[in-house]
Design a protein around this motif. Structure first.
Motif, PDB file in Angstrom:
ATOM      1  N   GLY A   1     -10.911  78.820 -58.847  1.00 23.20           N
ATOM      2  CA  GLY A   1      -9.633  78.972 -58.157  1.00 23.20           C
ATOM      3  C   GLY A   1      -9.150  77.683 -57.505  1.00 23.20           C
ATOM      4  O   GLY A   1      -8.005  77.615 -57.043  1.00 23.20           O
ATOM      5  N   HIS A   2     -10.002  76.687 -57.438  1.00 24.81           N
ATOM      6  CA  HIS A   2      -9.616  75.395 -56.853  1.00 24.81           C
ATOM      7  C   HIS A   2      -9.389  74.361 -57.949  1.00 24.81           C
ATOM      8  O   HIS A   2      -8.457  73.569 -57.885  1.00 24.81           O
TER       9      HIS A   2
ATOM     10  N   ASN B   1      -4.563  75.506 -51.574  1.00 26.24           N
ATOM     11  CA  ASN B   1      -4.384  76.328 -52.772  1.00 26.24           C
ATOM     12  C   ASN B   1      -4.431  77.828 -52.478  1.00 26.24           C
ATOM     13  O   ASN B   1      -4.898  78.629 -53.268  1.00 26.24           O
TER      14      ASN B   1
ATOM     15  N   ASP C   1     -12.006  75.955 -67.745  1.00 32.15           N
ATOM     16  CA  ASP C   1     -12.494  77.332 -67.810  1.00 32.15           C
ATOM     17  C   ASP C   1     -13.989  77.487 -67.554  1.00 32.15           C
ATOM     18  O   ASP C   1     -14.799  76.704 -68.048  1.00 32.15           O
TER      19      ASP C   1
ATOM     20  N   GLY D   1     -12.199  88.604 -60.296  1.00 35.75           N
ATOM     21  CA  GLY D   1     -12.778  87.404 -59.690  1.00 35.75           C
ATOM     22  C   GLY D   1     -13.809  86.748 -60.567  1.00 35.75           C
ATOM     23  O   GLY D   1     -14.511  87.412 -61.335  1.00 35.75           O
TER      24      GLY D   1
ATOM     25  N   VAL E   1     -12.051  91.774 -67.961  1.00 35.16           N
ATOM     26  CA  VAL E   1     -12.921  90.595 -67.924  1.00 35.16           C
ATOM     27  C   VAL E   1     -14.078  90.897 -66.977  1.00 35.16           C
ATOM     28  O   VAL E   1     -13.886  91.034 -65.766  1.00 35.16           O
TER      29      VAL E   1
ATOM     30  N   TRP F   1     -14.629  86.456 -70.645  1.00 36.25           N
ATOM     31  CA  TRP F   1     -13.642  85.496 -70.140  1.00 36.25           C
ATOM     32  C   TRP F   1     -12.447  85.544 -71.082  1.00 36.25           C
ATOM     33  O   TRP F   1     -12.574  85.967 -72.238  1.00 36.25           O
ATOM     34  N   CYS F   2     -11.289  85.152 -70.606  1.00 33.27           N
ATOM     35  CA  CYS F   2     -10.125  85.054 -71.492  1.00 33.27           C
ATOM     36  C   CYS F   2      -9.209  83.982 -70.929  1.00 33.27           C
ATOM     37  O   CYS F   2      -9.458  83.465 -69.844  1.00 33.27           O
ATOM     38  N   SER F   3      -8.174  83.654 -71.672  1.00 40.55           N
ATOM     39  CA  SER F   3      -7.147  82.797 -71.090  1.00 40.55           C
ATOM     40  C   SER F   3      -6.223  83.746 -70.348  1.00 40.55           C
ATOM     41  O   SER F   3      -5.418  84.450 -70.951  1.00 40.55           O
TER      42      SER F   3
ATOM     43  N   SER G   1      -4.503  84.102 -59.302  1.00 40.64           N
ATOM     44  CA  SER G   1      -4.170  85.322 -60.041  1.00 40.64           C
ATOM     45  C   SER G   1      -2.854  85.904 -59.545  1.00 40.64           C
ATOM     46  O   SER G   1      -2.034  86.377 -60.333  1.00 40.64           O
TER      47      SER G   1
ATOM     48  N   GLU H   1      -0.060  83.709 -60.789  1.00 41.41           N
ATOM     49  CA  GLU H   1       0.061  83.858 -62.255  1.00 41.41           C
ATOM     50  C   GLU H   1       0.725  85.200 -62.601  1.00 41.41           C
ATOM     51  O   GLU H   1       1.492  85.294 -63.551  1.00 41.41           O
TER      52      GLU H   1
ATOM     53  N   TRP I   1     -12.374  89.500 -50.546  1.00 45.37           N
ATOM     54  CA  TRP I   1     -12.754  88.672 -49.395  1.00 45.37           C
ATOM     55  C   TRP I   1     -11.781  87.496 -49.282  1.00 45.37           C
ATOM     56  O   TRP I   1     -10.799  87.416 -50.016  1.00 45.37           O
TER      57      TRP I   1
ATOM     58  N   ASP J   1      -8.926  84.981 -48.570  1.00 38.83           N
ATOM     59  CA  ASP J   1      -7.482  85.191 -48.394  1.00 38.83           C
ATOM     60  C   ASP J   1      -6.987  86.454 -49.102  1.00 38.83           C
ATOM     61  O   ASP J   1      -5.816  86.833 -48.959  1.00 38.83           O
TER      62      ASP J   1
ATOM     63  N   ASN K   1      -3.196  88.188 -49.350  1.00 37.11           N
ATOM     64  CA  ASN K   1      -2.448  88.057 -50.605  1.00 37.11           C
ATOM     65  C   ASN K   1      -1.991  89.433 -51.101  1.00 37.11           C
ATOM     66  O   ASN K   1      -0.860  89.605 -51.552  1.00 37.11           O
TER      67      ASN K   1
HETATM   68  O1  LIG Z   1     -11.034  85.569 -67.587  1.00 32.14           O
HETATM   69  C1  LIG Z   1     -10.476  84.815 -66.791  1.00 32.14           C
HETATM   70  C2  LIG Z   1     -10.522  84.987 -65.402  1.00 32.14           C
HETATM   71  C3  LIG Z   1      -9.876  84.069 -64.603  1.00 32.14           C
HETATM   72  N1  LIG Z   1      -9.217  83.016 -65.144  1.00 32.14           N
HETATM   73  C4  LIG Z   1      -8.542  82.021 -64.293  1.00 32.14           C
HETATM   74  O2  LIG Z   1      -9.369  81.701 -63.189  1.00 32.14           O
HETATM   75  C5  LIG Z   1      -8.577  81.472 -62.045  1.00 32.14           C
HETATM   76  C6  LIG Z   1      -9.083  82.352 -60.949  1.00 32.14           C
HETATM   77  O3  LIG Z   1      -8.493  81.966 -59.735  1.00 32.14           O
HETATM   78  P1  LIG Z   1      -8.225  83.004 -58.550  1.00 32.14           P
HETATM   79  O4  LIG Z   1      -7.449  84.132 -59.039  1.00 32.14           O
HETATM   80  O5  LIG Z   1      -7.617  82.245 -57.419  1.00 32.14           O
HETATM   81  O6  LIG Z   1      -9.649  83.579 -58.217  1.00 32.14           O
HETATM   82  P2  LIG Z   1     -11.034  82.889 -57.678  1.00 32.14           P
HETATM   83  O7  LIG Z   1     -11.603  82.005 -58.688  1.00 32.14           O
HETATM   84  O8  LIG Z   1     -11.848  84.019 -57.198  1.00 32.14           O
HETATM   85  O9  LIG Z   1     -10.477  82.037 -56.427  1.00 32.14           O
HETATM   86  C7  LIG Z   1     -11.064  81.604 -55.211  1.00 32.14           C
HETATM   87  O10 LIG Z   1     -10.187  80.562 -54.772  1.00 32.14           O
HETATM   88  C8  LIG Z   1      -8.822  80.964 -54.567  1.00 32.14           C
HETATM   89  C9  LIG Z   1      -8.038  79.721 -54.166  1.00 32.14           C
HETATM   90  O11 LIG Z   1      -8.475  79.206 -52.935  1.00 32.14           O
HETATM   91  C10 LIG Z   1      -8.741  82.047 -53.509  1.00 32.14           C
HETATM   92  O12 LIG Z   1      -7.406  82.488 -53.368  1.00 32.14           O
HETATM   93  C11 LIG Z   1      -9.643  83.216 -53.898  1.00 32.14           C
HETATM   94  O13 LIG Z   1      -9.635  84.185 -52.878  1.00 32.14           O
HETATM   95  C12 LIG Z   1     -11.069  82.706 -54.146  1.00 32.14           C
HETATM   96  O14 LIG Z   1     -11.908  83.784 -54.553  1.00 32.14           O
HETATM   97  C13 LIG Z   1      -7.125  81.776 -62.427  1.00 32.14           C
HETATM   98  O15 LIG Z   1      -6.422  80.578 -62.667  1.00 32.14           O
HETATM   99  C14 LIG Z   1      -7.253  82.559 -63.727  1.00 32.14           C
HETATM  100  O16 LIG Z   1      -6.193  82.343 -64.630  1.00 32.14           O
HETATM  101  C15 LIG Z   1      -9.150  82.870 -66.510  1.00 32.14           C
HETATM  102  O17 LIG Z   1      -8.512  81.956 -67.037  1.00 32.14           O
HETATM  103  N2  LIG Z   1      -9.796  83.770 -67.279  1.00 32.14           N
END
Ligand SMILES: O=c1ccn([C@@H]2O[C@H](COP(=O)(O)OP(=O)(O)O[C@H]3O[C@H](CO)[C@@H](O)[C@H](O)[C@H]3O)[C@@H](O)[C@H]2O)c(=O)[nH]1
Length: 461
Positions: A16-17, A133, A255, A281, A308, A330-332, A353, A356, A370, A372, A376
């Motif tokens: 997510g970062h 972020n 990814d 997540g 996923v 996993w997926c895009s 998410s 997106e 958990w 943020d 959200n």
């Molecule tokens: O099968 C999958 C699953 C996820 N994603 C990508 O993975 C990212 C996931 O990001 P996010 O939805 O923000 O989730 P986390 O990875 O859990 O993010 C952490 O970081 C974020 C940014 O600080 C916080 O908002 C969340 O709470 C924290 O759990 C996104 O870009 C999705 O598109 C994929 O491409 N494919």
């Protein structure tokens, strides 16, 4: 001069970062800057070959002591400490190495949780900027928590008003770390967020903060903190899914797992708006009981789903379950969300998410875990009105009936679902407008770049 602008971008290694950070790098590279991207070796290793070949982007991995990646089996506080120690040293060495060659970084940009990079920048007297972020609203809530006299006890879940915010929050809507139910292992988190403000204050007055949001989405929250200058520069999303200027920019490039199962034929075979996309997540740690309730809720909904998860094998009725849906490790996500057959996103409401889902115009059922995510989910439900949040029963488990009920409301033909779909379409348009030439995020990013090179020259987009 733009060609003299060299940004050192430092990111926390979580998915997510990394994703918004890579996208920020692509945007600034397009404007002509050089970017060195530094994060943990484990995160760099999972970047696709394409991402590692982005012209002008230099990768500077460092070992954080967890080269196979952090997992929930590791102690999170030990990890954060090791990341801080190794990361501070790595960033210092990068700056020194540049200086040895008679060059320097124009600016350090660091992501949420990477407070130490801001600290190193202050020590080495290099201007720096936080790339936040999460929503601006969440930053504001943390700011009030640490700086102002707002009562956050939220006894009995009473409603609390936040000055300047057109939104009322209950304690269950606060970032989880502020809630009394937050597990002790996450006690490290609040001091990190506090430190963000301390470092900004040491860096000087009216510091800029880049936020992965856009004006129309969080107009009030972006302007709520007078002390800092928040700039919405989002959505930080690959161009192909946003403005379409670069149709080849179809993935973040970082990814967690490279795509392993082909789900597109399956999606293509489904009716328009009929599929539930489920992703809870990157490091979901739902109990077996909770997994089963979600699975039962999906079955009850009688709708096809793409889920996923890498934990499906814990489900006791996996075979029956798989008839209705498809399970992938996993997926895009953006590719899936922009597919016409997808009608709802069952999400943990991580910020990427959420944004997106808005960019793709897909309504949501939110199941925050958990950090943020509770805030959200509140924003999605009550402010942007694109979905609803699942309610837990006594004992904290969300039951199958509740999952099926919310999916029916969001995807069904009733007025509520209709309105959510309308709202989702509206945000999709506004998100694209923000990044267009002359859109709020486009103007803000150019303004930021102009400022860091210290010239009045305007950047091309
Ligand atoms: O099968 C999958 C699953 C996820 N994603 C990508 O993975 C990212 C996931 O990001 P996010 O939805 O923000 O989730 P986390 O990875 O859990 O993010 C952490 O970081 C974020 C940014 O600080 C916080 O908002 C969340 O709470 C924290 O759990 C996104 O870009 C999705 O598109 C994929 O491409 N494919």
């Amino acid at each position: 001069m733009v060609e003299h602008c060299h940004i050192l971008l430092v990111s926390f290694p979580g998915q997510g970062h990394i994703n918004p950070a890579i996208q920020f790098a692509k945007c600034t590279l397009q404007m002509g800057a050089k970017v060195t991207f530094s994060t943990s070796l484990s995160a760099i290793r999972r970047m696709s070959e394409a991402a590692s070949k982005i012209p002008g982007l230099t990768l500077a991995p460092f070992s954080d002591g967890y080269d196979d990646g952090w997992t929930s089996a590791h102690d999170v506080q030990d990890f954060m400490l090791s990341l801080r120690t190794c990361g501070s040293e790595a960033v210092t060495n990068l700056v020194m190495a540049q200086e040895k060659e008679g060059q320097k970084f124009t600016h350090i940009v660091y992501s949420t949780l990477i407070t130490w990079a801001g600290e190193v920048a202050n020590q080495l007297q290099i201007p720096s900027t936080l790339l936040w972020n999460q929503p601006a609203t969440v930053l504001y809530v943390y700011y009030l928590y640490f700086n102002k006299n707002v009562d956050f006890t939220g006894e009995n879940n009473e409603v609390i008003e936040f000055p300047g915010l057109p939104l009322l929050l209950k304690s269950c809507d606060f970032p989880s770390f502020m809630q009394s139910s937050s597990p002790v292992i996450y006690n490290f988190a609040l001091p990190v967020f506090k430190e963000h403000f301390e470092i900004l204050d040491r860096a000087g007055t009216k510091q800029k903060i880049l936020v992965n949001t856009f004006d129309a989405l969080e107009f009030e929250a972006i302007r709520a903190i007078n002390k800092y200058d928040l700039m919405g520069i989002g959505p930080l999303i690959p161009s192909a899914f946003l403005d379409g200027k670069d149709p080849l920019d179809t993935s973040f490039g970082g990814d967690l797992i490279q795509k392993t199962v082909d789900y597109m034929d399956w999606l293509n075979s489904k009716d328009e708006l009929s599929v539930i996309y489920v992703a809870l997540g990157s490091f979901s740690s739902l109990s077996k009981q909770q997994m089963e309730e979600i699975a039962k809720g999906l079955i009850e909904s009688q709708k096809p789903f793409l889920w996923v998860t890498r934990e499906a094998n814990t489900l006791s009725f996996i075979k029956e379950f798989e008839k209705q849906g498809m399970i992938v490790p996993w997926c895009s996500q953006l590719e899936v969300l922009s597919h016409p057959s997808v009608g709802c996103f069952l999400t943990h409401s991580g910020w990427n998410s959420c944004i997106e889902s808005l960019v793709s115009g897909v309504p949501v059922v939110a199941f925050p875990q958990w950090a943020d995510q509770p805030t959200n989910a509140k924003l999605l439900q009550d402010f942007w009105k694109t979905g609803m949040r699942l309610a837990a029963a006594d004992g904290g488990i969300v039951m199958a009936d509740e999952v099926a009920r919310c999916l029916e409301i969001v995807m069904g033909g009733g007025e509520r679902g209709e309105n959510m779909r309308k709202q989702a379409k509206k945000w999709k348009i506004l998100a694209k407008d923000a990044v267009k030439e002359g859109g709020s995020s486009n103007v803000n990013l150019k303004g930021f770049m102009d400022q860091i090179v210290g010239s009045n020259q305007s950047f091309s987009s």
